[in-house]
Structures are given as structure tokens and as C-alpha cells.
Scaffold this motif. Structure first.
Motif, PDB file in Angstrom:
ATOM      1  N   ALA A 138       0.831  -1.206   0.000  1.00 35.67           N
ATOM      2  CA  ALA A 138       0.000   0.000   0.000  1.00 35.67           C
ATOM      3  C   ALA A 138       0.864   1.255   0.000  1.00 35.67           C
ATOM      4  O   ALA A 138       0.571   2.224  -0.721  1.00 35.67           O
ATOM      5  N   LEU A 139       1.941   1.239   0.763  1.00 32.30           N
ATOM      6  CA  LEU A 139       2.855   2.377   0.791  1.00 32.30           C
ATOM      7  C   LEU A 139       3.510   2.579  -0.571  1.00 32.30           C
ATOM      8  O   LEU A 139       3.571   3.704  -1.088  1.00 32.30           O
ATOM      9  N   LEU A 140       3.977   1.510  -1.175  1.00 31.24           N
ATOM     10  CA  LEU A 140       4.599   1.590  -2.496  1.00 31.24           C
ATOM     11  C   LEU A 140       3.616   2.113  -3.544  1.00 31.24           C
ATOM     12  O   LEU A 140       3.948   2.987  -4.348  1.00 31.24           O
ATOM     13  N   GLY A 141       2.390   1.598  -3.532  1.00 29.95           N
ATOM     14  CA  GLY A 141       1.368   2.082  -4.464  1.00 29.95           C
ATOM     15  C   GLY A 141       1.018   3.538  -4.228  1.00 29.95           C
ATOM     16  O   GLY A 141       0.828   4.311  -5.170  1.00 29.95           O
ATOM     17  N   GLY A 142       0.953   3.932  -2.970  1.00 28.73           N
ATOM     18  CA  GLY A 142       0.661   5.323  -2.649  1.00 28.73           C
ATOM     19  C   GLY A 142       1.745   6.271  -3.127  1.00 28.73           C
ATOM     20  O   GLY A 142       1.463   7.351  -3.653  1.00 28.73           O
TER      21      GLY A 142
END
Length: 122
Positions: free
Chosen positions: A104-108
Motif C-alpha cells: 500500500a505504501l509503495l502504491g501510494g
């Protein structure tokens, strides 16, 4: 550059199409080796594509300028295929309980980059 709307539509679409076509090959390569070689290669293609794309309008012949922009977009798209390598690395390297939050952090971070990148073009 002197192209039609169809030419500009093609120039926009070829980037995503090149990335779409390259992702399976880049994924296979990263499966066969570690992530570093495919990642560095794809980043190099992306940088080269950006340079060719930026230099395209400098050509005096409109056909050459459009061809350079198309080549730049293709190279950039092939380089952008590495966007999935980060997610694959997270899936392989982290324990299951950390994957969701890290993904989720990477996608964000990718979404933030896409949202603010147009600001640098103005």
C-alpha cells in the motif's frame, strides 16, 4: 511538431503499450536472476527514452521529430515496465504480515508521483 490528432493519440498510447508488452519479459528475467539487473536495465531504458523524447522537437524535419518522440515514448514505456518489479520484490522479500502495508505504501508513493509530476512540466 506538425502531426495529426491520430499521430498524437498514437504517441500517447505507444508508451502504455510498450510497458504492457515488456512487463512479462522483465518479470521472467527477474525470476531467472535477482532484481538488480532487470531493474537497472529498465531504468536505463527509461532515462534514454526521456532523453530521446526531450530531443525530438529539436529536429528540423517534422517527420524526424515525430519519429524521435515515438522512439522516446517506446523506450520510456519499456523502461516503465519496472513498475511491477517493486511489488514483486515486496512479495518475495517480506513476511506475509508486512506485505499489505508495504504494498500500500509503495502504491501510494507511485500515485503521489503521478499526481505531482505534471507540476514539473508547467
Amino acid at each position: 511538431l506538425g502531426g495529426s490528432q491520430d499521430v498524437y493519440g498514437f504517441i500517447l498510447a505507444i508508451y502504455s503499450f510498450a510497458a504492457f508488452c515488456a512487463k512479462p519479459f522483465l518479470g521472467r528475467w527477474s525470476d531467472a536472476q535477482n532484481f538488480s539487473a532487470p531493474y537497472l536495465f529498465s531504468n536505463s531504458l527509461s532515462v534514454l527514452g526521456g532523453l530521446v523524447y526531450a530531443l525530438g522537437p529539436a529536429f528540423s524535419n517534422p517527420r524526424s521529430a515525430i519519429a524521435a518522440v515515438v522512439v522516446g515514448r517506446v523506450l520510456g514505456g519499456l523502461g516503465n515496465a519496472n513498475s511491477t518489479l517493486g511489488f514483486a520484490y515486496v512479495a518475495r522479500a517480506l513476511p506475509a504480515e508486512e506485505r499489505t502495508s508495504t504494498t500500500a505504501l509503495l502504491g501510494g508513493i507511485q500515485m503521489i508521483g503521478m499526481a505531482i509530476a505534471p507540476l514539473f512540466n508547467s
